[in-house]
Scaffold this active site. Structure first.
Site, short mmCIF file in Angstrom:
data_model
loop_
_atom_site.label_atom_id
_atom_site.label_comp_id
_atom_site.label_asym_id
_atom_site.label_seq_id
_atom_site.Cartn_x
_atom_site.Cartn_y
_atom_site.Cartn_z
N THR A 86 41.45 42.77 91.57
CA THR A 86 42.32 41.59 91.70
C THR A 86 43.47 41.88 92.65
OG1 THR A 86 44.01 42.08 89.99
CG2 THR A 86 41.92 41.14 89.23
N ARG A 94 47.48 41.01 102.52
CA ARG A 94 48.25 42.17 102.98
C ARG A 94 47.40 43.43 103.11
NH1 ARG A 94 54.19 41.63 99.97
NH2 ARG A 94 54.20 39.36 99.78
N GLY A 95 46.08 43.28 103.01
CA GLY A 95 45.19 44.42 103.16
C GLY A 95 45.11 45.32 101.94
N LEU A 96 45.58 44.85 100.77
CA LEU A 96 45.59 45.72 99.59
C LEU A 96 44.17 46.03 99.12
CD1 LEU A 96 48.54 44.14 97.54
CD2 LEU A 96 48.59 45.83 99.39
N TYR A 126 32.61 40.40 99.58
CA TYR A 126 32.21 41.81 99.59
C TYR A 126 31.24 42.21 100.69
CZ TYR A 126 34.76 42.02 95.26
OH TYR A 126 35.76 41.97 94.33
N PHE A 418 29.69 43.47 84.57
CA PHE A 418 30.57 44.63 84.36
C PHE A 418 31.79 44.52 85.25
CE2 PHE A 418 27.17 45.74 87.32
CZ PHE A 418 27.85 46.25 88.42
#
Length: 418
Positions: A86, A94-96, A126, A418
């Site tokens: 998340t 912000r590239g987190l 993804y 999962f």
């Protein structure tokens, strides 16, 4: 203050859990109670929990854990299961996620994991990290009165033999793991379940934010008494205005180690008194169920979607682990922007085994590592990928040849989230 990802400490874990709830837009996304935190900590490897903190408050989360994945042919390989990803809405773009994902995949590669795996909450995210949709799911809704089943017929049928027993959660915790291991040995796409999975899914120490209602559990025993199948279902309490039962049975899980068990459990669920509708839960797209019914049109598709995404971390290990039904030699040029698994590989396969080694030979096919992930479980077609412009064919007929090489007798299926 720097917004760099880092490993989360035990003291920071409660706030990390709060941030997970915020990211998944849970109404009760406060800091969980001490008991839940302690329970979650007991089953979490903090060395694989990342967080980003701004002024002491967690604003991004990421976790992975050890997993085994069944590939075509029944072998089980180590995978890096990614979950709890998340970014708080105030800290997006912000590239987190990029930095957390890069750190986790690098660690997984170093550990020797063959794949990284995840269930994607949103489809577009993804692929840019090298994941491809490797297994899909379908859910059906069955109109039981129209299905044509004989309500007087015995379940199981005389041909299937065996018997069906209602059991409780404690029985499932004892019987389930061995049964699941047998299922995993025959169904590619299945992922491992640890002891905590069986506890949570039978009502033991359920987290505060999850509502638990006790389901019905039924097992199928073969004629020699072995448990070959398990179904878990819940029923509502809906009656029509003319005092007629109109109840729906919702199957949350049905696993079977034999076709006889699978047939019998589906017939059982569709024969329960008062049940007029059955929701099957998420099944493989080629599940036996619709064609088990005398009238398959009584089952309508209500969900069709991607399920398990795979990111190849070791190309030779991924392609050598599975089985093949034909003989062939293909040169695959795999592109990987992250530099984890790219290269040119000679894949030689036969029914007796496979070899995949680096090569300098001219490529037959060029594809991104994400497309290779989609192919690994046999659930995608190289010919279709070529038509979509996601795979380049350098030798005429190579895509069709690869189609035969990667094909599996049945569709991949991952029963679990999962």
């Amino acid at each position: 203050m720097s917004l760099d990802p880092r490993i989360v400490s035990a003291a920071e874990f409660p706030d990390w859990l709060r941030a997970v709830g915020t990211g998944f837009v849970r109404a009760s996304a406060g800091v969980p109670g001490e008991e839940e935190v302690a329970l979650r900590l007991a089953h979490t490897d903090l060395d694989r929990v990342q967080g980003v903190f701004d002024a002491g408050r967690c604003v991004a989360t990421f976790r992975s854990f050890a997993q085994e994945l069944t590939v075509v042919g029944g072998a089980r390989v180590p995978a890096d299961a990614v979950t709890a990803v998340t970014v708080t809405p105030t800290h997006r773009r912000r590239g987190l996620l990029n930095r957390m994902m890069a750190a986790d995949l690098a660690s997984a590669k170093e550990r020797g994991d063959v794949f990284a795996s995840l269930i994607a909450a949103e489809y577009p995210i993804y692929g840019r990290y090298g994941f491809g949709p490797a297994a899909w799911i379908t859910e059906w809704e069955i109109d039981v009165p129209r299905a044509g089943l004989d309500p007087r017929a015995p379940v199981p049928s005389e041909a299937d033999g065996g018997r069906i027993e209602l059991v409780d959660g404690a029985d499932v915790r004892k019987l389930g793991p061995e049964l699941h291991g047998r299922v995993a040995a025959r169904q590619h796409g299945v992922v491992s379940r640890d002891e905590r999975w069986w506890q949570r899914n039978t009502g033991v120490d359920v987290p505060e934010h999850e509502t638990w209602s006790e389901p019905f559990y039924a097992v199928y025993r073969s004629p020699d008494g072995e448990v070959d199948g398990l179904v878990v279902y819940r029923a509502d309490d809906h009656w029509g205005d003319r005092k007629q039962p109109l109840e729906t049975a919702k199957v949350s899980s049905l696993i079977a180690a034999t076709p006889a068990a699978e047939r019998s459990l589906w017939r059982f669920v569709c024969s329960i008194d008062w049940i007029t509708t059955v929701r099957t839960g998420y099944r493989a797209p080629d599940d036996l169920l619709p064609l088990l019914l005398p009238d398959p049109r009584a089952a309508r598709v209500v969900t069709q979607a991607d399920r398990l995404w795979l990111r190849v971390l070791d190309v030779p290990a991924a392609l050598e682990a599975r089985t093949y039904t034909t003989g062939s030699a293909l040169v695959l040029d795999v592109h990987d922007a992250a530099g984890l698994a790219g290269g040119r590989f000679l894949l030689e396969v036969s029914p007796s085994g496979a070899s995949c080694v680096p090569t300098a030979r001219n490529a037959d096919l060029t594809l991104d590592v994400a497309e290779l992930g989609a192919l690994c479980l046999g659930d995608e077609s190289p010919v279709r990928l070529a038509a979509l412009g996601r795979l380049d064919e350098h030798r005429a007929g190579a895509a069709a040849e690869a189609d035969v090489v990667f094909r599996a007798p049945r569709r991949a299926w991952c029963p679990d989230v999962f």
